[in-house]
Design a protein around this motif. Structure first.
Motif, PDB file in Angstrom:
ATOM      1  N   TYR A   1       0.818  -1.213   0.000  1.00 39.60           N
ATOM      2  CA  TYR A   1       0.000   0.000   0.000  1.00 39.60           C
ATOM      3  C   TYR A   1       0.849   1.258   0.000  1.00 39.60           C
ATOM      4  O   TYR A   1       0.444   2.280  -0.553  1.00 39.60           O
ATOM      5  N   ASP A   2       2.038   1.183   0.601  1.00 33.07           N
ATOM      6  CA  ASP A   2       2.921   2.353   0.606  1.00 33.07           C
ATOM      7  C   ASP A   2       3.296   2.768  -0.807  1.00 33.07           C
ATOM      8  O   ASP A   2       3.385   3.960  -1.133  1.00 33.07           O
ATOM      9  N   LYS A   3       3.472   1.778  -1.694  1.00 34.17           N
ATOM     10  CA  LYS A   3       3.787   2.080  -3.088  1.00 34.17           C
ATOM     11  C   LYS A   3       2.575   2.662  -3.811  1.00 34.17           C
ATOM     12  O   LYS A   3       2.721   3.499  -4.710  1.00 34.17           O
ATOM     13  N   VAL A   4       1.380   2.202  -3.424  1.00 33.29           N
ATOM     14  CA  VAL A   4       0.153   2.758  -4.001  1.00 33.29           C
ATOM     15  C   VAL A   4       0.103   4.253  -3.718  1.00 33.29           C
ATOM     16  O   VAL A   4      -0.113   5.073  -4.629  1.00 33.29           O
ATOM     17  N   ILE A   5       0.305   4.620  -2.451  1.00 31.35           N
ATOM     18  CA  ILE A   5       0.223   6.032  -2.059  1.00 31.35           C
ATOM     19  C   ILE A   5       1.336   6.842  -2.715  1.00 31.35           C
ATOM     20  O   ILE A   5       1.128   7.973  -3.165  1.00 31.35           O
ATOM     21  N   GLU A   6       2.522   6.273  -2.779  1.00 36.35           N
ATOM     22  CA  GLU A   6       3.656   6.967  -3.409  1.00 36.35           C
ATOM     23  C   GLU A   6       3.333   7.312  -4.863  1.00 36.35           C
ATOM     24  O   GLU A   6       3.585   8.442  -5.322  1.00 36.35           O
ATOM     25  N   HIS A   7       2.752   6.339  -5.580  1.00 39.11           N
ATOM     26  CA  HIS A   7       2.446   6.586  -6.993  1.00 39.11           C
ATOM     27  C   HIS A   7       1.264   7.558  -7.139  1.00 39.11           C
ATOM     28  O   HIS A   7       1.263   8.406  -8.050  1.00 39.11           O
ATOM     29  N   ILE A   8       0.275   7.426  -6.247  1.00 41.77           N
ATOM     30  CA  ILE A   8      -0.871   8.343  -6.283  1.00 41.77           C
ATOM     31  C   ILE A   8      -0.414   9.777  -6.049  1.00 41.77           C
ATOM     32  O   ILE A   8      -0.850  10.721  -6.741  1.00 41.77           O
ATOM     33  N   GLU A   9       0.467   9.980  -5.099  1.00 40.76           N
ATOM     34  CA  GLU A   9       0.969  11.333  -4.822  1.00 40.76           C
ATOM     35  C   GLU A   9       1.740  11.893  -6.005  1.00 40.76           C
ATOM     36  O   GLU A   9       1.691  13.097  -6.285  1.00 40.76           O
ATOM     37  N   LYS A  10       2.425  11.006  -6.726  1.00 44.99           N
ATOM     38  CA  LYS A  10       3.140  11.441  -7.934  1.00 44.99           C
ATOM     39  C   LYS A  10       2.142  11.887  -8.999  1.00 44.99           C
ATOM     40  O   LYS A  10       2.330  12.922  -9.663  1.00 44.99           O
ATOM     41  N   LEU A  11       1.050  11.114  -9.151  1.00 45.43           N
ATOM     42  CA  LEU A  11       0.032  11.475 -10.133  1.00 45.43           C
ATOM     43  C   LEU A  11      -0.636  12.798  -9.761  1.00 45.43           C
ATOM     44  O   LEU A  11      -0.956  13.612 -10.638  1.00 45.43           O
TER      45      LEU A  11
ATOM     46  N   TYR B   1      -6.667  11.890 -15.410  1.00 42.95           N
ATOM     47  CA  TYR B   1      -7.583  10.762 -15.165  1.00 42.95           C
ATOM     48  C   TYR B   1      -7.485  10.265 -13.712  1.00 42.95           C
ATOM     49  O   TYR B   1      -7.806   9.113 -13.407  1.00 42.95           O
ATOM     50  N   LEU B   2      -7.058  11.139 -12.822  1.00 41.89           N
ATOM     51  CA  LEU B   2      -6.850  10.765 -11.426  1.00 41.89           C
ATOM     52  C   LEU B   2      -8.133  10.246 -10.773  1.00 41.89           C
ATOM     53  O   LEU B   2      -8.115   9.273 -10.014  1.00 41.89           O
ATOM     54  N   GLU B   3      -9.270  10.898 -11.075  1.00 39.42           N
ATOM     55  CA  GLU B   3     -10.543  10.476 -10.471  1.00 39.42           C
ATOM     56  C   GLU B   3     -10.879   9.039 -10.873  1.00 39.42           C
ATOM     57  O   GLU B   3     -11.341   8.236 -10.053  1.00 39.42           O
ATOM     58  N   THR B   4     -10.621   8.703 -12.129  1.00 35.62           N
ATOM     59  CA  THR B   4     -10.871   7.338 -12.606  1.00 35.62           C
ATOM     60  C   THR B   4      -9.973   6.335 -11.889  1.00 35.62           C
ATOM     61  O   THR B   4     -10.400   5.211 -11.582  1.00 35.62           O
ATOM     62  N   ILE B   5      -8.738   6.736 -11.607  1.00 40.75           N
ATOM     63  CA  ILE B   5      -7.807   5.869 -10.878  1.00 40.75           C
ATOM     64  C   ILE B   5      -8.368   5.537  -9.496  1.00 40.75           C
ATOM     65  O   ILE B   5      -8.362   4.381  -9.059  1.00 40.75           O
ATOM     66  N   PHE B   6      -8.871   6.558  -8.793  1.00 39.74           N
ATOM     67  CA  PHE B   6      -9.449   6.322  -7.472  1.00 39.74           C
ATOM     68  C   PHE B   6     -10.663   5.390  -7.566  1.00 39.74           C
ATOM     69  O   PHE B   6     -10.840   4.502  -6.725  1.00 39.74           O
ATOM     70  N   GLU B   7     -11.485   5.608  -8.586  1.00 37.35           N
ATOM     71  CA  GLU B   7     -12.676   4.767  -8.759  1.00 37.35           C
ATOM     72  C   GLU B   7     -12.293   3.313  -9.034  1.00 37.35           C
ATOM     73  O   GLU B   7     -13.004   2.385  -8.619  1.00 37.35           O
ATOM     74  N   TYR B   8     -11.174   3.110  -9.715  1.00 42.90           N
ATOM     75  CA  TYR B   8     -10.750   1.762 -10.100  1.00 42.90           C
ATOM     76  C   TYR B   8     -10.103   1.015  -8.924  1.00 42.90           C
ATOM     77  O   TYR B   8     -10.366  -0.178  -8.710  1.00 42.90           O
ATOM     78  N   ILE B   9      -9.273   1.682  -8.154  1.00 43.98           N
ATOM     79  CA  ILE B   9      -8.478   1.019  -7.122  1.00 43.98           C
ATOM     80  C   ILE B   9      -9.254   0.810  -5.824  1.00 43.98           C
ATOM     81  O   ILE B   9      -9.073  -0.206  -5.133  1.00 43.98           O
ATOM     82  N   ALA B  10     -10.142   1.728  -5.470  1.00 38.59           N
ATOM     83  CA  ALA B  10     -10.873   1.613  -4.204  1.00 38.59           C
ATOM     84  C   ALA B  10     -11.602   0.268  -4.055  1.00 38.59           C
ATOM     85  O   ALA B  10     -11.476  -0.397  -3.019  1.00 38.59           O
TER      86      ALA B  10
END
Length: 482
Positions: free
Chosen positions: A109-119, A126-135
């Motif tokens: 999960y730490d890598k998930v957050i690291e990549h999300i913060e980069k995005l 397409y950040l909103e779509t990423i959140f919808e997909y991963i949640a």
């Protein structure tokens, strides 16, 4: 591409495959053929066609992304990540979603957050779509705490996103915060009051919190939006049953059965339980007898066996009741209520040795039970009452003391123990427990069980209840199916 064109592509591939040589396809044709497999959920030739496409067009990014998807589908997350890194393409929604999915499945999960913060820093479009997909993926793999954090991060950026709020509702339910989940579900309904799914969820949440009146109301709203959901109707029937409206529950169950006969086997025990509650034992007996005929014995619940035994007793099929009890005891050897019934049956047959063996097994099963419920203790309590009425005082005390040690506040427990010691002539212990019984509890109990209050000083003159009637009363308590 039209279906007939896809069919021609597939036929061309199969013809070449049968001849042992690769037919030529351009990259778009391979991509469209693979998309058709995904849309039809038929992956028979997916890997073969993808491998062919990569042989013909090894550097095609779309096919490489498809290869990543294949790796993820086959749970080869290391290979997927290696390929994602080798593609080195930025601003690619599919690759970012696949990368994050791999991190989730690797419990990183730490890598998930690291990549999300980069995005976020890169102002990803397409950040909103990423959140919808991963949640939902985090929820599916039961990373509940991480899912909650991820959803909250998404809602801080996109506070009106209904998909994320829906996921939050589910997440709160998984965390056991039903009250908050209901609040979020009501927010969703405010945004879309005609959503069958939202009303269904609200009804289900109310049913979990045992607020059956509100659950039924929510299900009714859901049915006004879409009345074709038979599962919803069955859950509504359950809530009606739990709310004591057995006639209405019967109507709902019968409506489902008429609409779709495939539900009949599943509905039979539900219908039978309604008839039992209404004391229409003949109808319940017929349904449960048919259920036991149709289904494998191991597929029938312990509750259905208990109800069937009761119906057999009530309709005069006593030998059948005895045979069924013996079968149930073999199928559910650690079921508290069935063991209690077995104890009573052995006592009725005058076999005190078997009754004691069953008692020992009952106590052992009870001690090993996890998440004991109050009704389990009440079940032991009633068995103790039976022994007391039969004059088996020592056995009665075994049961009463077992309950007392676990639930000291059980109503009338000290009074029962006091009476048992009085019957043994043990005045010291009688006084010890009698003093712990309030006058209100004492007189309320005496009134309920028919004690002769005028003769209480002489012999606690309680009204005798014949053992066979007590057995019926024991069986009639249908709330302890363990």
């Amino acid at each position: 591409m039209k279906k007939k064109d896809i069919s021609r592509l597939l036929q061309r591939y199969l013809s070449g495959h049968q001849e042992g040589k690769d037919a030529y396809f351009d990259a778009d044709e391979i991509d469209e053929l693979l998309d058709s497999f995904e849309e039809s959920d038929d992956y028979t030739y997916y890997d073969e066609v993808l491998a062919l496409g990569l042989r013909l067009h090894p550097g095609n990014p779309d096919l490489q992304v498809k290869q990543c998807k294949s790796y993820v589908y086959n749970e080869d997350y290391d290979s997927a990540l290696v390929l994602i890194e080798s593609i080195a393409e930025t601003d690619n929604q599919d690759l970012d979603m696949l990368r994050l999915e791999c991190y989730v499945m690797q419990d990183s999960y730490d890598k998930v957050i690291e990549h999300i913060e980069k995005l976020i820093a890169d102002k990803c479009e397409y950040l909103e779509t990423i959140f919808e997909y991963i949640a939902p993926i985090l929820g599916d793999v039961e990373m509940t705490k991480e899912a909650h954090d991820f959803i909250n991060r998404g809602l801080m950026l996109f506070p009106d996103n209904l998909i994320l709020k829906d996921e939050l509702c589910y997440n709160l339910e998984m965390e056991g915060d039903i009250k908050k989940a209901i609040e979020v579900c009501n927010e969703l309904i405010d945004k879309n009051p005609y959503s069958n799914d939202y009303w269904f969820t609200l009804g289900r949440l109310y049913s979990i919190s045992e607020d059956y009146e509100k659950a039924i109301e929510a299900f009714d709203f859901a049915l006004t939006c879409d009345d074709s959901n038979e599962e919803l109707k069955i859950l509504k029937g359950h809530c009606l049953y739990m709310n004591g409206n057995y006639e209405k529950a019967l109507e709902v169950y019968n409506d489902v059965k008429k609409a779709d006969e495939t539900y009949t086997p599943r509905l039979m025990p539900l219908l039978a339980e309604c008839y039992v509650k209404l004391e229409d034992y003949e109808k319940a007996y017929v349904l449960l007898k048919e259920l036991l005929k149709q289904k494998n014995l191991h597929e029938v619940s312990s509750g259905s066996y208990i109800s069937y035994i009761l119906c057999c007793v009530e309709t005069g099929h006593k030998e059948e009741a005895s045979d069924t009890l013996m079968k149930a005891a073999k199928l559910f050897p650690y079921n508290i209520r069935i063991l209690s019934m077995l104890v009573l049956a052995h006592m009725e047959n005058g076999d005190e040795h078997k009754a004691q063996e069953a008692t020992d097994l009952l106590f052992m099963a009870f001690e090993e039970m996890e998440n004991k419920q109050l009704d389990d203790f009440k079940n032991l309590y009633r068995t103790g009452q039976y022994f007391f009425m039969k004059g088996n005082i020592d056995e009665a005390l075994q049961y009463f003391n077992k309950v007392l040690n676990a639930v000291p506040g059980m109503p009338y427990i000290h009074l029962h123990i006091a009476m048992a010691y009085l019957a043994k002539g043990d005045i010291e212990h009688f006084c010890e427990h009698y003093k712990k019984t309030s006058p209100e509890e004492l007189f309320d109990y005496l009134k309920k069980v028919g004690f002769d209050l005028d003769g209480i000083i002489d012999h606690f003159g309680f009204k005798h209840i014949p053992p066979e009637d007590l057995v019926k009363e024991f069986l009639k308590n249908k709330d302890n199916n363990n």
